[in-house]
Design an enzyme around this catalytic site. Structure first.
Site, mmCIF file in Angstrom:
data_model
loop_
_atom_site.group_PDB
_atom_site.id
_atom_site.type_symbol
_atom_site.label_atom_id
_atom_site.label_comp_id
_atom_site.label_asym_id
_atom_site.label_seq_id
_atom_site.Cartn_x
_atom_site.Cartn_y
_atom_site.Cartn_z
ATOM 1 C CG ASN A 68 -3.531 -7.586 -0.820
ATOM 2 O OD1 ASN A 68 -3.667 -6.372 -0.746
ATOM 3 N ND2 ASN A 68 -2.446 -8.140 -1.312
ATOM 4 C CG ASP A 69 -7.435 -7.064 -3.890
ATOM 5 O OD1 ASP A 69 -6.368 -6.419 -3.961
ATOM 6 O OD2 ASP A 69 -7.695 -8.045 -4.609
ATOM 7 C CB ILE A 70 -11.381 -6.924 1.599
ATOM 8 C CG1 ILE A 70 -10.488 -7.793 2.494
ATOM 9 C CG2 ILE A 70 -12.037 -7.744 0.513
ATOM 10 C CD1 ILE A 70 -11.239 -8.868 3.244
#
Length: 462
Positions: free
Chosen positions: A390-392
């Site tokens: 997600n964040d990456i």
């Protein structure tokens, strides 16, 4: 005898250096482990051959107990549980440092550092530093283990004046260390131990799930310096060298992790960034609509692609989907599709987490690439298959200066022709930030368990 011992320790140290060199690359990791094992065997046998060693029964009993526990864990541990296992092992190294320093304080003559009440000043300094680092490593690693194992919330735990309190306790520890080195006071020593244990808890509880890869590598560094302190106390050059190698390599790895997140180590320790409970529910994303699809839709898109890049994240680890991913990849390659894997430096819960999982599934090393090597390839890829990350992959890291992850290097999956996103819901990741990529025109959400979804795609490819 001293010459032979010194030469054997030198060989062991060289093997440890070669082990670290081998572990820097997946292709050479197995060889690196062999070098490390050989070095440790030489170091242990050399130490046991020392004429000053007399308690062979106790040592052998300890080796049998420790070896049995280690063997049991190695046979039963799941690859997805490696981060918490590493944290647990770090805690044992820190505790060992405290035990050795305590034994040296109460029986200095056994270590050749003086007698009770007249321990050499240099040894007192080493004991104070080694004890403090060891205690911090132990308690900090225990908290990391509890968070990684899910026995404790992964959310940052913060309270008013937390960081000034930590700084004050650190200064008090320094004062007690000076008192101890001057007076050899047992009271000062035990106050150092207790306060260092407390600091270890306090510096890790405000760190959230998003920063866990940095925490694991940082604790790895601490455990190395603790072992180095043990080496000075025991006057064992092999342990000093080994501890210094682990400590310095862990520090370098922490720096690499921080660079991968565009953050400083101070920011990690003080920031309290990201937690498992921080993710908002899917309903919090407003009126935006995400386009969802089925396993059959995804199979059709990938089967007709010429180039697919797979992006694994922690969700793949939780679902233990690495073998399903390998099966899907093999079927795509049988259809003439080029398949590669893109690894972000902070994907998962510890450095190299995704690499380990893919290696367990026998994914060829030459198909796995780091962010810097493959990021430019997304613009030429037909499909980016994001599984549990997600964040990456959040493009806000490039475009929104007000975002907590702004400036963090990400995998440019949004530049692929189609992005297939495998997730259970539209909830945000550890950083607690919505991902606009979920709602992009070129994105298809594949809702469900990562392993089950990937297996269904593999079946549909037939």
């Amino acid at each position: 005898m001293e010459t032979v011992t010194g030469f054997a320790y030198l060989i062991a140290s060289v093997l440890f250096i070669l082990a670290l060199r081998g572990l820097s690359s997946p292709e050479q990791a197995r060889q690196g482990n062999i070098f490390g094992i050989a070095g440790m065997v030489i170091a242990v046998l050399t130490t046991l051959a020392n004429p000053e060693v007399i308690s062979y029964g106790t040592i052998i009993l300890g080796m049998i107990i420790g070896g049995s526990i280690g063997t049991f864990i190695a046979l039963r541990i799941q690859m997805t549980a490696l981060p918490q296992l590493v944290a647990a092992f770090h805690s044992l190294v820190g505790l060992a440092a405290v035990f050795v320093a305590t034994a040296a304080l109460y029986h200095p003559e056994a270590y050749g550092i003086g007698i009770v009440g007249q321990i050499h000043a240099g040894s007192l300094i080493e004991m104070a530093i080694g004890t403090a680092i060891g205690a911090i490593t132990f308690s900090g690693s225990v908290i990391a283990f509890l968070k990684l194992q899910g026995l404790m919330s992964g959310n940052p735990i913060v309270f008013p004046m937390q960081h000034p309190l930590n700084a004050l306790i650190g200064l008090v520890i320094l004062a007690f260390a000076i008192w101890f080195c001057v007076s050899e006071s047992y009271t000062a020593y035990w106050l150092i131990v207790l306060l260092a244990f407390l600091v270890g808890f306090l510096i890790i509880i405000p760190i959230g799930g998003a920063d866990m890869p940095v925490v694991v590598s940082m604790l790895n560094s601490y455990s190395g310096w603790a072992a180095c302190g043990i080496g000075f106390t025991l006057q064992n050059p092999a342990l000093v060298i080994t501890g210094a190698l682990v400590g310095s390599s862990g520090a370098i790895l922490s720096y690499i992790m921080c660079r991968g997140m565009n953050r400083s180590i101070i920011n990690v320790l003080l920031g309290g960034f990201g937690g498992e409970g921080a993710a908002p529910a899917a309903a919090a994303v407003g009126d935006r609509t995400a386009k969802s699809g089925s396993a059959e839709d995804a199979a059709f898109i990938m089967k007709n692609a010429s180039k697919v890049i797979i992006v694994p994240g922690y969700g793949m680890a939780v679902a233990q989907a690495q073998h399903a991913v390998r099966e899907m990849s093999d079927k795509l390659k049988a259809e003439g599709v080029e398949v590669t894997y893109a690894i972000h430096p902070v994907a998962g819960r510890m450095p190299g987490h995704m690499n380990v999982l893919l290696a367990e599934a026998n994914v060829p090393y030459d198909e796995v690439f780091e962010l810097e090597e493959i990021n430019h390839e997304f613009s030429t890829a037909d499909v980016a298959y994001v599984i549990g990350a997600n964040d990456i992959t959040n493009p806000l890291a490039r475009t929104d200066p007000g975002c907590d992850i702004y400036g963090m290097p990400i995998l440019d999956v949004d530049k692929a022709g189609t992005t297939l996103f495998v997730k259970r819901s539209l909830a945000s990741g550890y950083a607690g930030i919505d991902n606009p990529l979920f709602f992009a025109d070129k994105t298809m959400m594949l809702f469900g368990d990562a392993k089950k979804m990937t297996e269904e795609i593999a079946q549909a490819l037939e």
